[in-house]
Design a protein around this motif. Structure first.
Motif, mmCIF file in Angstrom:
data_model
loop_
_atom_site.group_PDB
_atom_site.id
_atom_site.type_symbol
_atom_site.label_atom_id
_atom_site.label_comp_id
_atom_site.label_asym_id
_atom_site.label_seq_id
_atom_site.Cartn_x
_atom_site.Cartn_y
_atom_site.Cartn_z
ATOM 1 N N VAL A 175 6.623 -2.165 -3.747
ATOM 2 C CA VAL A 175 7.347 -1.544 -4.851
ATOM 3 C C VAL A 175 8.529 -0.786 -4.267
ATOM 4 C CG1 VAL A 175 7.226 0.059 -6.782
ATOM 5 C CG2 VAL A 175 5.236 -1.358 -6.212
ATOM 6 N N ARG A 176 9.725 -1.243 -4.541
ATOM 7 C CA ARG A 176 10.914 -0.565 -4.041
ATOM 8 C C ARG A 176 11.024 0.832 -4.630
ATOM 9 N NH1 ARG A 176 15.820 -4.714 -4.893
ATOM 10 N NH2 ARG A 176 14.661 -5.131 -6.812
ATOM 11 N N GLY A 177 11.625 1.729 -3.851
ATOM 12 C CA GLY A 177 11.786 3.092 -4.318
ATOM 13 C C GLY A 177 10.570 3.970 -4.085
ATOM 14 N N THR A 178 9.620 3.482 -3.291
ATOM 15 C CA THR A 178 8.433 4.256 -2.934
ATOM 16 C C THR A 178 8.383 4.411 -1.422
ATOM 17 O OG1 THR A 178 7.007 2.296 -2.739
ATOM 18 C CG2 THR A 178 7.199 3.299 -4.922
ATOM 19 N N PRO A 179 7.586 5.351 -0.895
ATOM 20 C CA PRO A 179 7.470 5.475 0.557
ATOM 21 C C PRO A 179 6.998 4.170 1.184
ATOM 22 C CG PRO A 179 6.524 7.398 -0.520
ATOM 23 C CD PRO A 179 6.827 6.403 -1.605
ATOM 24 N N PRO A 180 7.374 3.906 2.431
ATOM 25 C CA PRO A 180 6.989 2.649 3.072
ATOM 26 C C PRO A 180 5.487 2.393 3.083
ATOM 27 C CG PRO A 180 8.707 3.712 4.345
ATOM 28 C CD PRO A 180 8.292 4.698 3.277
ATOM 29 N N ASN A 181 4.670 3.449 3.108
ATOM 30 C CA ASN A 181 3.213 3.247 3.159
ATOM 31 C C ASN A 181 2.560 3.240 1.784
ATOM 32 O OD1 ASN A 181 3.606 5.971 2.738
ATOM 33 N ND2 ASN A 181 2.153 6.662 4.299
ATOM 34 N N ASP A 182 3.348 3.103 0.730
ATOM 35 C CA ASP A 182 2.763 2.898 -0.601
ATOM 36 C C ASP A 182 1.928 1.618 -0.564
ATOM 37 O OD1 ASP A 182 2.725 1.650 -3.395
ATOM 38 O OD2 ASP A 182 3.548 3.628 -3.851
ATOM 39 N N PRO A 183 0.660 1.671 -0.981
ATOM 40 C CA PRO A 183 -0.231 0.523 -0.780
ATOM 41 C C PRO A 183 -0.111 -0.601 -1.795
ATOM 42 C CG PRO A 183 -1.434 2.314 -1.805
ATOM 43 C CD PRO A 183 -0.061 2.855 -1.513
ATOM 44 N N ARG A 184 0.703 -0.443 -2.836
ATOM 45 C CA ARG A 184 0.719 -1.462 -3.884
ATOM 46 C C ARG A 184 1.333 -2.774 -3.402
ATOM 47 N NH1 ARG A 184 3.470 2.038 -8.522
ATOM 48 N NH2 ARG A 184 4.369 3.035 -6.651
ATOM 49 N N ARG A 185 0.741 -3.893 -3.841
ATOM 50 C CA ARG A 185 1.166 -5.237 -3.475
ATOM 51 C C ARG A 185 1.378 -6.030 -4.764
ATOM 52 N NH1 ARG A 185 1.803 -2.766 0.288
ATOM 53 N NH2 ARG A 185 0.694 -2.736 2.280
ATOM 54 N N PRO A 186 2.603 -6.042 -5.316
ATOM 55 C CA PRO A 186 2.839 -6.678 -6.611
ATOM 56 C C PRO A 186 2.455 -8.151 -6.658
ATOM 57 C CG PRO A 186 4.718 -5.312 -5.991
ATOM 58 C CD PRO A 186 3.815 -5.373 -4.797
ATOM 59 N N GLU A 187 2.548 -8.863 -5.530
ATOM 60 C CA GLU A 187 2.225 -10.295 -5.502
ATOM 61 C C GLU A 187 0.799 -10.563 -5.053
ATOM 62 O OE1 GLU A 187 5.275 -12.680 -3.560
ATOM 63 O OE2 GLU A 187 6.667 -11.015 -3.801
ATOM 64 N N GLY A 188 0.007 -9.513 -4.888
ATOM 65 C CA GLY A 188 -1.386 -9.690 -4.510
ATOM 66 C C GLY A 188 -1.633 -9.406 -3.041
ATOM 67 N N GLU A 189 -2.861 -8.981 -2.736
ATOM 68 C CA GLU A 189 -3.218 -8.625 -1.366
ATOM 69 C C GLU A 189 -3.141 -9.810 -0.405
ATOM 70 O OE1 GLU A 189 -3.904 -5.629 -0.086
ATOM 71 O OE2 GLU A 189 -3.506 -4.684 -2.030
ATOM 72 N N ASP A 190 -3.403 -11.020 -0.909
ATOM 73 C CA ASP A 190 -3.410 -12.176 -0.007
ATOM 74 C C ASP A 190 -2.034 -12.493 0.544
ATOM 75 O OD1 ASP A 190 -2.648 -12.997 -2.640
ATOM 76 O OD2 ASP A 190 -2.946 -15.087 -2.041
ATOM 77 N N ARG A 191 -0.977 -11.984 -0.107
ATOM 78 C CA ARG A 191 0.381 -12.222 0.390
ATOM 79 C C ARG A 191 0.778 -11.259 1.499
ATOM 80 N NH1 ARG A 191 3.979 -15.016 -2.628
ATOM 81 N NH2 ARG A 191 5.130 -14.928 -0.651
#
Length: 241
Positions: A175-191
């Motif tokens: 997610v752009r605009g968040t700290p680099p270690n933000d854990p969200r994965r918009p396309e899924g964890e497998d990516r």
């Protein structure tokens, strides 16, 4: 949370007792910066000055028209962990090389279909919007988050402990605009995710690109969000396609 590989997850407990995931693309890295051309020289090197050298039409068309800074990562080969990072800036209609350094990428090389744990760096064009690290802001204009949660876990070998003193997030599956270690994965964890530019320790990474501390400080001070910086990264064959 899981990062890009089994070695890329470290849990940090804040003073408030909240459990946070310190996601990072773990890597060895290191070495002093090695100039790759002189500042102010035309980026075309005898070719088209309107395009960064070594980048073919396939990827170049993905560079936003408004971008004025390109960090090019030239991988030595599809299965190689060695690469060269070069910063280019646009002056008028021409691209000019500023400075370059030897670097490392995924220890197994590059891929156009990155998956979590494959230990390859993703080929592509990605924006650079956020930075952070264990150390204080060295003077960047990018949004910068200083947080001890970036620190590499102490069960890693000691030479790896400073890999994330400075990081710049590559906007791959984040997610752009968040700290680099933000854990969200918009396309899924497998990516996969947590693909960063970070400090080097002399060998391949789990998917990030690593350069020396001096190079990281230079890039952090040079990158300007008003110039919409991007990274164009891949092995030389894919870049030229």
């Amino acid at each position: 949370m899981r990062s890009d590989s089994a070695r890329c997850a470290a849990l940090v407990v804040t003073a408030a007792g909240i459990l946070l995931a310190a996601l990072a693309c773990g890597s060895p890295g290191g070495g002093a910066p090695e100039p790759d051309g002189r500042a102010g020289r035309s980026g075309a090197a005898g070719g088209d000055p309107h395009r960064v050298p070594g980048i073919g039409p396939g990827l170049w068309r993905r560079v936003p028209a408004g971008s004025g800074q390109v960090v090019a990562v030239y991988g030595d080969g599809a299965d190689s962990a060695g690469s060269t990072v070069v910063l280019y800036v646009r002056r008028g209609e021409a691209w000019r090389r500023v400075r370059g350094w030897r670097a490392h990428n995924g220890r197994k090389g590059w891929t156009t279909h990155h998956r979590s744990g494959d230990r390859r760096s993703p080929v592509g064009v990605y924006t650079l919007t956020d930075a952070g690290g264990v150390l204080g802001d060295p003077g960047t204009r990018l949004p910068y988050t200083r947080d001890r949660s970036f620190a590499a876990p102490r069960w890693w070998a000691r030479p790896y402990w400073h890999d994330f003193d400075y990081v710049i997030a590559v906007d791959y599956n984040r997610v752009r605009g968040t700290p680099p270690n933000d854990p969200r994965r918009p396309e899924g964890e497998d990516r996969g995710g947590s693909i960063w530019l970070h400090m080097d320790h002399g060998s391949g990474t789990s998917g990030c690109v690593s350069i020396s501390r001096q190079a990281m400080e230079f890039l952090l001070r040079a990158l300007d969000p008003d110039r919409h910086p991007v990274v164009v990264m891949g092995d030389r064959a894919h870049l030229a396609a």
